[in-house]
Design a protein around this motif. Sequence first.
Motif, PDB file in Angstrom:
ATOM      1  N   ILE A 164       0.847  -1.185   0.000  1.00  0.00           N
ATOM      2  CA  ILE A 164       0.000   0.000   0.000  1.00  0.00           C
ATOM      3  C   ILE A 164       0.886   1.239   0.000  1.00  0.00           C
ATOM      4  CG2 ILE A 164      -0.169   0.014   2.535  1.00  0.00           C
ATOM      5  CD1 ILE A 164      -3.048   1.063   2.216  1.00  0.00           C
ATOM      6  N   THR A 165       0.457   2.279  -0.721  1.00  0.00           N
ATOM      7  CA  THR A 165       1.143   3.570  -0.732  1.00  0.00           C
ATOM      8  C   THR A 165       0.240   4.611  -0.090  1.00  0.00           C
ATOM      9  OG1 THR A 165       2.391   3.010  -2.725  1.00  0.00           O
ATOM     10  CG2 THR A 165       2.182   5.345  -2.186  1.00  0.00           C
ATOM     11  N   GLN A 166       0.806   5.393   0.823  1.00  0.00           N
ATOM     12  CA  GLN A 166       0.056   6.397   1.582  1.00  0.00           C
ATOM     13  C   GLN A 166       0.840   7.705   1.588  1.00  0.00           C
ATOM     14  OE1 GLN A 166       0.561   3.585   4.737  1.00  0.00           O
ATOM     15  NE2 GLN A 166      -1.620   3.530   5.191  1.00  0.00           N
ATOM     16  N   PHE A 240       9.297  12.711   6.536  1.00  0.00           N
ATOM     17  CA  PHE A 240       9.072  14.150   6.414  1.00  0.00           C
ATOM     18  C   PHE A 240       7.702  14.438   5.805  1.00  0.00           C
ATOM     19  CE2 PHE A 240      13.636  13.444   6.338  1.00  0.00           C
ATOM     20  CZ  PHE A 240      14.072  14.358   7.280  1.00  0.00           C
ATOM     21  N   PRO A 241       7.070  15.536   6.216  1.00  0.00           N
ATOM     22  CA  PRO A 241       5.811  15.928   5.589  1.00  0.00           C
ATOM     23  C   PRO A 241       5.961  16.037   4.072  1.00  0.00           C
ATOM     24  CG  PRO A 241       6.231  17.255   7.541  1.00  0.00           C
ATOM     25  CD  PRO A 241       7.478  16.450   7.301  1.00  0.00           C
ATOM     26  N   GLY A 242       4.933  15.585   3.366  1.00  0.00           N
ATOM     27  CA  GLY A 242       4.957  15.612   1.909  1.00  0.00           C
ATOM     28  C   GLY A 242       5.453  14.333   1.267  1.00  0.00           C
ATOM     29  N   GLN A 243       5.998  13.404   2.070  1.00  0.00           N
ATOM     30  CA  GLN A 243       6.511  12.163   1.504  1.00  0.00           C
ATOM     31  C   GLN A 243       5.407  11.120   1.342  1.00  0.00           C
ATOM     32  OE1 GLN A 243       9.949  11.207   4.176  1.00  0.00           O
ATOM     33  NE2 GLN A 243      11.143  11.372   2.296  1.00  0.00           N
ATOM     34  N   ASP A 244       5.644  10.179   0.433  1.00  0.00           N
ATOM     35  CA  ASP A 244       4.795   9.001   0.295  1.00  0.00           C
ATOM     36  C   ASP A 244       5.431   7.838   1.045  1.00  0.00           C
ATOM     37  OD1 ASP A 244       2.863  10.217  -1.294  1.00  0.00           O
ATOM     38  OD2 ASP A 244       3.870   9.660  -3.168  1.00  0.00           O
ATOM     39  N   LEU A 245       4.614   7.095   1.776  1.00  0.00           N
ATOM     40  CA  LEU A 245       5.053   5.869   2.428  1.00  0.00           C
ATOM     41  C   LEU A 245       4.605   4.676   1.596  1.00  0.00           C
ATOM     42  CD1 LEU A 245       4.071   6.562   6.162  1.00  0.00           C
ATOM     43  CD2 LEU A 245       6.248   7.027   5.022  1.00  0.00           C
ATOM     44  N   HIS A 246       5.510   3.738   1.380  1.00  0.00           N
ATOM     45  CA  HIS A 246       5.161   2.520   0.647  1.00  0.00           C
ATOM     46  C   HIS A 246       5.473   1.332   1.545  1.00  0.00           C
ATOM     47  CE1 HIS A 246       4.176   0.131  -2.855  1.00  0.00           C
ATOM     48  NE2 HIS A 246       5.232  -0.634  -2.579  1.00  0.00           N
ATOM     49  N   THR A 247       4.438   0.567   1.899  1.00  0.00           N
ATOM     50  CA  THR A 247       4.585  -0.554   2.832  1.00  0.00           C
ATOM     51  C   THR A 247       4.287  -1.863   2.120  1.00  0.00           C
ATOM     52  OG1 THR A 247       3.928   0.847   4.696  1.00  0.00           O
ATOM     53  CG2 THR A 247       3.823  -1.529   5.028  1.00  0.00           C
ATOM     54  N   ARG A 248       5.170  -2.840   2.328  1.00  0.00           N
ATOM     55  CA  ARG A 248       4.989  -4.176   1.764  1.00  0.00           C
ATOM     56  C   ARG A 248       4.883  -5.189   2.897  1.00  0.00           C
ATOM     57  NH1 ARG A 248       9.734  -5.306  -2.282  1.00  0.00           N
ATOM     58  NH2 ARG A 248      10.953  -4.453  -0.546  1.00  0.00           N
ATOM     59  N   PHE A 249       3.965  -6.139   2.746  1.00  0.00           N
ATOM     60  CA  PHE A 249       3.690  -7.158   3.755  1.00  0.00           C
ATOM     61  C   PHE A 249       4.003  -8.541   3.192  1.00  0.00           C
ATOM     62  CE2 PHE A 249       0.789  -3.629   4.530  1.00  0.00           C
ATOM     63  CZ  PHE A 249       0.869  -3.442   5.899  1.00  0.00           C
ATOM     64  N   TRP A 250       4.695  -9.356   4.001  1.00  0.00           N
ATOM     65  CA  TRP A 250       4.984 -10.746   3.646  1.00  0.00           C
ATOM     66  C   TRP A 250       4.371 -11.655   4.709  1.00  0.00           C
ATOM     67  CZ3 TRP A 250       8.452  -6.829   2.947  1.00  0.00           C
ATOM     68  CH2 TRP A 250       9.083  -6.720   1.701  1.00  0.00           C
ATOM     69  N   ALA A 256       0.431 -14.236  10.724  1.00  0.00           N
ATOM     70  CA  ALA A 256       1.584 -13.370  11.013  1.00  0.00           C
ATOM     71  C   ALA A 256       2.143 -12.789   9.717  1.00  0.00           C
ATOM     72  CB  ALA A 256       2.672 -14.137  11.751  1.00  0.00           C
ATOM     73  N   TYR A 257       2.437 -11.496   9.739  1.00  0.00           N
ATOM     74  CA  TYR A 257       2.953 -10.800   8.561  1.00  0.00           C
ATOM     75  C   TYR A 257       4.126  -9.908   8.973  1.00  0.00           C
ATOM     76  CZ  TYR A 257      -1.570 -12.164   6.670  1.00  0.00           C
ATOM     77  OH  TYR A 257      -2.674 -12.897   6.266  1.00  0.00           O
ATOM     78  N   ALA A 258       5.231 -10.051   8.262  1.00  0.00           N
ATOM     79  CA  ALA A 258       6.352  -9.127   8.415  1.00  0.00           C
ATOM     80  C   ALA A 258       6.163  -7.984   7.424  1.00  0.00           C
ATOM     81  CB  ALA A 258       7.664  -9.840   8.145  1.00  0.00           C
ATOM     82  N   TYR A 259       6.651  -6.795   7.792  1.00  0.00           N
ATOM     83  CA  TYR A 259       6.532  -5.689   6.841  1.00  0.00           C
ATOM     84  C   TYR A 259       7.640  -4.671   7.033  1.00  0.00           C
ATOM     85  CZ  TYR A 259       4.198  -2.574  10.333  1.00  0.00           C
ATOM     86  OH  TYR A 259       3.880  -1.775  11.412  1.00  0.00           O
ATOM     87  N   GLU A 260       7.838  -3.864   5.987  1.00  0.00           N
ATOM     88  CA  GLU A 260       8.723  -2.707   6.087  1.00  0.00           C
ATOM     89  C   GLU A 260       8.164  -1.591   5.222  1.00  0.00           C
ATOM     90  OE1 GLU A 260      12.687  -3.797   4.926  1.00  0.00           O
ATOM     91  OE2 GLU A 260      12.267  -3.511   2.792  1.00  0.00           O
ATOM     92  N   THR A 261       8.542  -0.362   5.594  1.00  0.00           N
ATOM     93  CA  THR A 261       7.997   0.833   4.951  1.00  0.00           C
ATOM     94  C   THR A 261       9.135   1.694   4.436  1.00  0.00           C
ATOM     95  OG1 THR A 261       6.088   0.804   6.439  1.00  0.00           O
ATOM     96  CG2 THR A 261       6.554   2.879   5.298  1.00  0.00           C
ATOM     97  N   THR A 262       9.006   2.143   3.190  1.00  0.00           N
ATOM     98  CA  THR A 262      10.000   3.033   2.598  1.00  0.00           C
ATOM     99  C   THR A 262       9.372   4.393   2.300  1.00  0.00           C
ATOM    100  OG1 THR A 262       9.481   2.190   0.377  1.00  0.00           O
ATOM    101  CG2 THR A 262      11.319   1.153   1.550  1.00  0.00           C
ATOM    102  N   ALA A 263      10.223   5.411   2.285  1.00  0.00           N
ATOM    103  CA  ALA A 263       9.862   6.746   1.809  1.00  0.00           C
ATOM    104  C   ALA A 263      10.939   7.122   0.807  1.00  0.00           C
ATOM    105  CB  ALA A 263       9.796   7.746   2.958  1.00  0.00           C
ATOM    106  N   GLY A 264      10.596   7.128  -0.473  1.00  0.00           N
ATOM    107  CA  GLY A 264      11.612   7.274  -1.495  1.00  0.00           C
ATOM    108  C   GLY A 264      12.533   6.071  -1.466  1.00  0.00           C
TER     109      GLY A 264
END
Length: 278
Positions: A164-166, A240-250, A256-264
């Motif tokens: 998901i991207t937020q 930072f404000p204005g960034q997009d968060l992209h989270t992936r779930f495995w 149970a799901y592991a996940y990590e979130t990137t910004a850029g």
Amino acid sequence: MEFDPGKLGKWTDEIRFDVTAERIAEYAAATNDPIPAHRDGVVASPVFAIVPVFQSLLEPALEVVPLPLIGRVLHGEQDFRFHRPIRPGDRLVARARMLGYRGRPKGTAANVHLETRTTGGEPVNDQYVTFVVRGFDAGTQVGELAPGHRFDEALREQPPVAEITQHIDEDQTFRYGPAAGDPMPIHLDDEIAKEAGLPGIIAHGLCSMAFTSWGALSELAGSDVTRLRRLAVRFAKPVFPGQDLHTRFWRTGSGAYAYETTAGAQVVLTDGLAEITD
């Protein structure tokens, strides 16, 4: 300067908190939560659990950590264990204690346990917060560290089961601070943030975590907060404000799901774990 192991396990005074539908809805709006039950104040979103305990967060550190080092304390990890959701009309009691710490050359990690119950004694949630005291090595491990939730790098060999991207709004921190009861100036004042060595205002770590919580619910749990039993992350980099968060779930096992979130290109939340019941 030395940590005081004699104060480990000492509970803070109890803090009482009365839950209202308005406060639940305010928090949901401040985290862009789209789930109707949260936005309408019917039931609290998962990370709202930090609001009743917020006043207790740093108190145990003041007992154990030398006062001159308090300014070096960073919020390193957060681990929620949910017994049941928070609802309007709940009368809650929160308290906290530090359980242990471990010295490391780059900083000492300290484990704080926060407990939330109803005034009648019903368990609502437990939280384990890892604080890092930057640049101070306590030299040893004493007591109990927070439960682990490390990301298994082998998961990258398979595709995620959901993503998901937020978007973090430009005014996100100004809405989140009052809703969460968090007045930290690095989230609200550009000059103070720069004086602290940051490029500017940064988003609250728990706000970013709240985004991933409703992402997990909407993508993996049918938007049903009653199914979430555990949510944990490590705060890796500022958002930072204005960034997009992209989270992936495995998927890592049953529910149970592991996940990590990137910004850029930066990983900002790592070692994520969501446990969801059927």
